[in-house]
Write a protein that holds these residues in place. Structure first.
Motif, mmCIF file in Angstrom:
data_model
loop_
_atom_site.group_PDB
_atom_site.id
_atom_site.type_symbol
_atom_site.label_atom_id
_atom_site.label_comp_id
_atom_site.label_asym_id
_atom_site.label_seq_id
_atom_site.Cartn_x
_atom_site.Cartn_y
_atom_site.Cartn_z
ATOM 1 N N PRO A 1 -2.075 73.474 70.004
ATOM 2 C CA PRO A 1 -2.128 73.321 68.552
ATOM 3 C C PRO A 1 -3.193 72.314 68.143
ATOM 4 O O PRO A 1 -3.471 71.354 68.871
ATOM 5 N N GLN B 1 -3.088 75.371 63.739
ATOM 6 C CA GLN B 1 -3.254 76.651 64.419
ATOM 7 C C GLN B 1 -3.115 76.436 65.919
ATOM 8 O O GLN B 1 -3.216 75.321 66.399
ATOM 9 N N ASN C 1 -2.282 79.102 69.839
ATOM 10 C CA ASN C 1 -1.813 80.358 70.394
ATOM 11 C C ASN C 1 -1.027 80.050 71.665
ATOM 12 O O ASN C 1 -1.601 79.488 72.598
ATOM 13 N N VAL D 1 1.682 80.812 68.388
ATOM 14 C CA VAL D 1 1.856 80.112 67.118
ATOM 15 C C VAL D 1 2.746 78.888 67.358
ATOM 16 O O VAL D 1 3.828 79.008 67.925
ATOM 17 N N THR E 1 -0.985 79.353 58.191
ATOM 18 C CA THR E 1 -1.129 78.123 58.969
ATOM 19 C C THR E 1 -0.818 76.886 58.141
ATOM 20 O O THR E 1 -0.860 75.773 58.643
ATOM 21 N N ASN F 1 3.320 74.059 71.252
ATOM 22 C CA ASN F 1 3.496 75.369 71.878
ATOM 23 C C ASN F 1 3.394 75.164 73.381
ATOM 24 O O ASN F 1 3.345 74.019 73.842
#
Length: 105
Positions: free
Chosen positions: A16, A40, A42, A44, A65, A88
């Motif tokens: 993030p 943002q 990946n 999320v 976002t 994440n």
């Protein structure tokens, strides 16, 4: 017409990161107030809001976002350090700001 070679979609994970961070602010008692940040990553990222290190009892919103903490009618006890934490599987990040509530003039 020249065809472009097919490319594998980028499915790589990314930690993030904030594209907009929280900023210190001062508001007058009784006003509504919103803290916002954009994050943002990946996959999320998951988001948590804290007030002085504890979960506050405020309304949270997410639009894409953009993440918002909404405070209706601020009071002096709402003064403190607000933190937005995002994480994440690839990492975690946080942004924080100090909110100061002034008494009504």
């Amino acid at each position: 017409m020249k065809m472009q070679p097919w490319k594998e979609p980028d499915l790589s994970n990314s930690a993030p990161s904030f594209s907009s961070v929280l900023k210190d602010c001062t508001v007058v008692e009784g006003q509504d107030f919103v803290l916002q940040c954009s994050v943002q990553g990946n996959p999320v990222p998951q988001i948590t809001w804290l007030l002085n290190g504890e979960s506050p009892d405020f309304h949270f919103e997410q639009k894409g976002t953009q993440h918002s903490l909404c405070i209706q009618e601020v009071f002096p006890e709402d003064t403190g350090t607000y933190t937005c934490e995002a994480w994440n599987s690839s990492g975690e990040v946080r942004t924080q700001a100090v909110l100061t509530v002034q008494g009504e003039a």
